[in-house]
Design a protein around this motif. Structure first.
Motif, PDB file in Angstrom:
ATOM      1  N   GLY A  98      -7.331  -6.538   1.095  1.00  0.00           N
ATOM      2  CA  GLY A  98      -7.949  -5.292   0.335  1.00  0.00           C
ATOM      3  C   GLY A  98      -7.063  -4.799  -0.442  1.00  0.00           C
ATOM      4  N   ASP A  99      -7.402  -4.812  -1.899  1.00  0.00           N
ATOM      5  CA  ASP A  99      -6.518  -4.288  -3.016  1.00  0.00           C
ATOM      6  C   ASP A  99      -6.523  -3.031  -3.239  1.00  0.00           C
ATOM      7  OD1 ASP A  99      -9.068  -4.846  -4.043  1.00  0.00           O
ATOM      8  OD2 ASP A  99      -8.257  -4.096  -5.822  1.00  0.00           O
ATOM      9  N   PHE A 100      -7.122  -2.146  -2.379  1.00  0.00           N
ATOM     10  CA  PHE A 100      -7.235  -0.822  -2.845  1.00  0.00           C
ATOM     11  C   PHE A 100      -7.473   0.211  -1.466  1.00  0.00           C
ATOM     12  CE2 PHE A 100      -8.673   3.148  -5.531  1.00  0.00           C
ATOM     13  CZ  PHE A 100      -7.278   3.415  -5.887  1.00  0.00           C
ATOM     14  N   PHE A 101      -7.549   1.656  -1.707  1.00  0.00           N
ATOM     15  CA  PHE A 101      -7.627   2.253  -0.486  1.00  0.00           C
ATOM     16  C   PHE A 101      -9.270   2.201   0.014  1.00  0.00           C
ATOM     17  CE2 PHE A 101      -5.041   4.893  -3.272  1.00  0.00           C
ATOM     18  CZ  PHE A 101      -3.608   4.923  -2.256  1.00  0.00           C
ATOM     19  N   GLY A 102      -9.088   1.835   1.487  1.00  0.00           N
ATOM     20  CA  GLY A 102     -10.317   1.742   2.192  1.00  0.00           C
ATOM     21  C   GLY A 102     -11.075   0.313   2.068  1.00  0.00           C
ATOM     22  N   SER A 126      -6.947   2.680   9.123  1.00  0.00           N
ATOM     23  CA  SER A 126      -7.468   3.628  10.134  1.00  0.00           C
ATOM     24  C   SER A 126      -8.975   3.522   9.729  1.00  0.00           C
ATOM     25  CB  SER A 126      -7.134   5.032   9.999  1.00  0.00           C
ATOM     26  OG  SER A 126      -5.581   4.994  10.427  1.00  0.00           O
ATOM     27  N   ALA A 127      -9.151   3.653   8.495  1.00  0.00           N
ATOM     28  CA  ALA A 127     -10.849   3.456   8.180  1.00  0.00           C
ATOM     29  C   ALA A 127     -11.422   2.448   8.559  1.00  0.00           C
ATOM     30  CB  ALA A 127     -10.725   3.527   6.652  1.00  0.00           C
ATOM     31  N   PHE A 128     -10.524   1.270   8.217  1.00  0.00           N
ATOM     32  CA  PHE A 128     -11.108  -0.024   8.804  1.00  0.00           C
ATOM     33  C   PHE A 128     -11.566  -0.319  10.350  1.00  0.00           C
ATOM     34  CE2 PHE A 128     -10.994  -4.597  10.162  1.00  0.00           C
ATOM     35  CZ  PHE A 128     -11.573  -5.343   8.896  1.00  0.00           C
ATOM     36  N   LYS A 129     -10.726   0.502  11.121  1.00  0.00           N
ATOM     37  CA  LYS A 129     -10.782   0.579  12.661  1.00  0.00           C
ATOM     38  C   LYS A 129     -11.980   1.350  13.045  1.00  0.00           C
ATOM     39  CE  LYS A 129      -8.457  -0.176  15.939  1.00  0.00           C
ATOM     40  NZ  LYS A 129      -8.859  -0.895  17.079  1.00  0.00           N
ATOM     41  N   ARG A 130     -12.339   2.664  11.954  1.00  0.00           N
ATOM     42  CA  ARG A 130     -13.399   3.685  12.556  1.00  0.00           C
ATOM     43  C   ARG A 130     -14.747   2.641  12.136  1.00  0.00           C
ATOM     44  NH1 ARG A 130      -9.958   7.459  10.101  1.00  0.00           N
ATOM     45  NH2 ARG A 130     -10.800   7.237   8.121  1.00  0.00           N
ATOM     46  N   ALA A 131     -14.974   1.883  11.081  1.00  0.00           N
ATOM     47  CA  ALA A 131     -15.769   1.190  10.937  1.00  0.00           C
ATOM     48  C   ALA A 131     -15.956  -0.045  11.801  1.00  0.00           C
ATOM     49  CB  ALA A 131     -15.704   0.520   9.583  1.00  0.00           C
ATOM     50  N   ARG A 132     -15.006  -0.423  12.626  1.00  0.00           N
ATOM     51  CA  ARG A 132     -15.003  -1.540  13.660  1.00  0.00           C
ATOM     52  C   ARG A 132     -14.209  -1.131  14.790  1.00  0.00           C
ATOM     53  NH1 ARG A 132     -14.495  -3.087   8.840  1.00  0.00           N
ATOM     54  NH2 ARG A 132     -15.890  -4.484   7.714  1.00  0.00           N
ATOM     55  N   PRO A 133     -14.823  -0.264  15.797  1.00  0.00           N
ATOM     56  CA  PRO A 133     -13.874   0.293  16.640  1.00  0.00           C
ATOM     57  C   PRO A 133     -13.149  -0.684  17.737  1.00  0.00           C
ATOM     58  CG  PRO A 133     -15.798   1.538  16.666  1.00  0.00           C
ATOM     59  CD  PRO A 133     -16.136   0.354  15.602  1.00  0.00           C
ATOM     60  N   GLY A 134     -13.849  -1.864  17.817  1.00  0.00           N
ATOM     61  CA  GLY A 134     -13.309  -3.032  18.609  1.00  0.00           C
ATOM     62  C   GLY A 134     -12.465  -3.892  17.991  1.00  0.00           C
ATOM     63  N   SER A 138      -3.776  -5.314  16.227  1.00  0.00           N
ATOM     64  CA  SER A 138      -2.528  -6.324  15.946  1.00  0.00           C
ATOM     65  C   SER A 138      -3.009  -7.381  14.994  1.00  0.00           C
ATOM     66  CB  SER A 138      -2.189  -7.049  17.281  1.00  0.00           C
ATOM     67  OG  SER A 138      -3.453  -7.936  17.746  1.00  0.00           O
ATOM     68  N   HIS A 139      -4.537  -7.377  14.574  1.00  0.00           N
ATOM     69  CA  HIS A 139      -4.918  -8.335  13.351  1.00  0.00           C
ATOM     70  C   HIS A 139      -4.979  -7.683  12.114  1.00  0.00           C
ATOM     71  CE1 HIS A 139      -6.458 -11.481  16.203  1.00  0.00           C
ATOM     72  NE2 HIS A 139      -5.252 -11.193  16.779  1.00  0.00           N
ATOM     73  N   ILE A 140      -4.340  -6.182  11.983  1.00  0.00           N
ATOM     74  CA  ILE A 140      -4.494  -5.527  10.666  1.00  0.00           C
ATOM     75  C   ILE A 140      -2.962  -5.415   9.996  1.00  0.00           C
ATOM     76  CG2 ILE A 140      -4.900  -3.479   9.568  1.00  0.00           C
ATOM     77  CD1 ILE A 140      -6.853  -2.675  11.659  1.00  0.00           C
ATOM     78  N   SER A 141      -2.621  -6.111   9.051  1.00  0.00           N
ATOM     79  CA  SER A 141      -1.456  -5.938   8.413  1.00  0.00           C
ATOM     80  C   SER A 141      -1.424  -5.107   7.181  1.00  0.00           C
ATOM     81  CB  SER A 141      -1.059  -7.356   8.064  1.00  0.00           C
ATOM     82  OG  SER A 141      -0.701  -8.193   9.430  1.00  0.00           O
ATOM     83  N   VAL A 142      -0.633  -4.064   7.251  1.00  0.00           N
ATOM     84  CA  VAL A 142      -0.382  -3.298   6.080  1.00  0.00           C
ATOM     85  C   VAL A 142       0.487  -4.045   5.071  1.00  0.00           C
ATOM     86  CG1 VAL A 142       0.198  -1.035   5.052  1.00  0.00           C
ATOM     87  CG2 VAL A 142      -0.827  -1.098   7.374  1.00  0.00           C
ATOM     88  N   VAL A 143       0.075  -4.274   3.951  1.00  0.00           N
ATOM     89  CA  VAL A 143       1.025  -5.090   2.974  1.00  0.00           C
ATOM     90  C   VAL A 143       0.999  -4.357   1.371  1.00  0.00           C
ATOM     91  CG1 VAL A 143       0.605  -7.047   4.085  1.00  0.00           C
ATOM     92  CG2 VAL A 143      -0.953  -6.720   2.279  1.00  0.00           C
ATOM     93  N   GLY A 144       0.368  -3.392   1.276  1.00  0.00           N
ATOM     94  CA  GLY A 144       0.192  -2.795  -0.091  1.00  0.00           C
ATOM     95  C   GLY A 144      -0.627  -3.710  -1.070  1.00  0.00           C
ATOM     96  N   ASN A 145      -0.164  -3.755  -2.057  1.00  0.00           N
ATOM     97  CA  ASN A 145      -0.762  -4.342  -3.389  1.00  0.00           C
ATOM     98  C   ASN A 145       0.216  -5.254  -4.193  1.00  0.00           C
ATOM     99  OD1 ASN A 145      -2.130  -5.410  -5.363  1.00  0.00           O
ATOM    100  ND2 ASN A 145      -3.702  -4.084  -5.597  1.00  0.00           N
ATOM    101  N   PRO A 146       0.260  -6.678  -3.821  1.00  0.00           N
ATOM    102  CA  PRO A 146       1.406  -7.370  -4.867  1.00  0.00           C
ATOM    103  C   PRO A 146       1.466  -7.124  -6.116  1.00  0.00           C
ATOM    104  CG  PRO A 146       0.410  -8.475  -3.035  1.00  0.00           C
ATOM    105  CD  PRO A 146      -0.361  -7.435  -2.946  1.00  0.00           C
ATOM    106  N   ALA A 147       0.151  -6.759  -6.707  1.00  0.00           N
ATOM    107  CA  ALA A 147       0.133  -6.657  -8.224  1.00  0.00           C
ATOM    108  C   ALA A 147       0.768  -5.431  -8.691  1.00  0.00           C
ATOM    109  CB  ALA A 147      -1.356  -6.351  -8.603  1.00  0.00           C
ATOM    110  N   CYS A 287     -15.844   5.607   5.578  1.00  0.00           N
ATOM    111  CA  CYS A 287     -15.181   5.900   6.532  1.00  0.00           C
ATOM    112  C   CYS A 287     -13.825   6.598   6.070  1.00  0.00           C
ATOM    113  CB  CYS A 287     -14.851   4.853   7.614  1.00  0.00           C
ATOM    114  SG  CYS A 287     -16.151   4.142   8.244  1.00  0.00           S
ATOM    115  N   ARG A 288     -13.846   7.281   4.899  1.00  0.00           N
ATOM    116  CA  ARG A 288     -12.537   8.007   4.485  1.00  0.00           C
ATOM    117  C   ARG A 288     -12.984   9.485   4.390  1.00  0.00           C
ATOM    118  NH1 ARG A 288      -8.572   5.073   3.262  1.00  0.00           N
ATOM    119  NH2 ARG A 288      -7.479   6.745   2.287  1.00  0.00           N
ATOM    120  N   THR A 289     -12.046  10.337   4.686  1.00  0.00           N
ATOM    121  CA  THR A 289     -11.899  11.818   4.446  1.00  0.00           C
ATOM    122  C   THR A 289     -11.054  12.521   3.463  1.00  0.00           C
ATOM    123  OG1 THR A 289     -10.223  11.992   6.142  1.00  0.00           O
ATOM    124  CG2 THR A 289     -12.795  11.867   7.219  1.00  0.00           C
TER     125      THR A 289
END
Length: 309
Positions: A98-102, A126-134, A138-147, A287-289
């Motif tokens: 994902g290249d941007f917020f949410g 967190s928004a990704f998890k709210r959309a998919r509670p299960g 450990s399979h979510i990596s926060v990496v920012g945007n290389p661009a 799923c963003r506030t």
């Protein structure tokens, strides 16, 4: 034998995201880029002289590959879904980036989950998890945007000076650049109803970056609307400047929702996100506030208008 990776790109943001990583990926894997004909991603790849395979209608066969990387693409969601379904049905490991917020929390893809996701920031996770509670954290990596890495390497003041000269802006001219988010996602006329009177009343000049996904006819209609309101205060950029150069030429950068807005902020340009009803509804559907972007520090909803000048 080297593993083979398929990279599927729909919009410009995902293509720009992946370009800085290609050299590293190619050192350990055989990489094939896929996109649709005449997509926004194709235009970015053409400009970068990267070869790619066009995905047509019908079945997508990823069986020769050991991994499918698919860029999240709200404006190319059909391609995103088709590619993801093909990978999952073919039992080929699938990762989204994902290249941007949410990104990844869009309503149209909540019925499916990749095996792994590279996410923009922790709030997007967190928004990704709210959309998919299960979904396993450990399979979510926060990496920012290389661009965004290239922005720090630029001499912002030098780029600004050259860009303003190209636009024939004097040293005292107060100038705004508006990066239009796609008409298919937001009610852009809602934004113009706020932005154009603000520009006119403060005697500012305005340049506009139109969204390539909107097509030539829609872009021209929108351009005529702006020219009618501002006349000579509207400044054409044409092919002379990149999006980042347009941002650095400006004293204020305005958008509804765009990676270009974060690029402008990283480059040090005062930036306004127009969080009007259609833009707010889009963020809440993902799923963003409020305030939707962690870069926006205000905890109260903004009053009408823009308070930058």
């Amino acid at each position: 034998m080297r593993r083979r990776i398929a990279i599927v790109l729909g919009d410009a943001g995902s293509a720009q995201y992946i370009l800085p990583t290609l050299q590293g990926l190619r050192e350990c894997s055989a990489v094939t880029l896929f996109t649709e004909n005449e997509s926004a991603a194709a235009r970015v790849l053409d400009h970068s002289k990267e070869s790619y395979t066009v995905i047509g209608e019908g079945f997508i066969d990823f069986s020769p590959f050991s991994l499918v990387l698919c860029g999240t693409a709200g404006k190319s969601i059909d391609l995103w879904k088709r590619a993801s379904e093909a990978a999952l049905q073919g039992r080929v490991p699938l990762a989204w980036f994902g290249d941007f917020f949410g990104s990844g929390s869009e309503f149209g893809v909540r019925h499916m989950s990749p095996n792994h996701v590279a996410i923009f920031d922790s709030r997007s996770g967190s928004a990704f998890k709210r959309a998919r509670p299960g979904f396993p954290g450990s399979h979510i990596s926060v990496v920012g945007n290389p661009a965004f890495d290239r922005i720090r390497a630029q001499n912002a003041s030098s780029v600004r000076r050259v860009a303003r000269n190209k636009l024939r802006l004097g040293p005292d001219a107060r100038h705004v650049h508006y990066s239009v988010s796609s008409i298919t996602q937001f009610r852009v006329m809602e934004s113009l109803a706020v932005l154009l009177p603000w520009i006119h009343s403060r005697e500012l000049s305005l340049s506009v970056g139109f969204h390539p996904a909107d097509g030539k006819e829609r872009i021209e209609a929108l351009r005529q609307e702006i020219v009618s309101a501002l006349g000579s205060r509207f400044i054409e950029t044409g092919p002379r400047l990149t999006g980042l150069e347009c941002a650095l030429a400006a004293d204020c950068f305005v958008t509804e929702y765009s990676t270009s807005g974060v690029e402008a902020m990283v480059a040090g340009v005062p930036t306004a996100f127009l969080l009007l009803p259609s833009a707010a509804a889009y963020q809440e559907s993902r799923c963003r506030t409020f305030p939707y972007f962690p870069l926006i520090a205000d905890t109260e909803r903004p009053k009408s208008g823009l308070g930058i000048f």
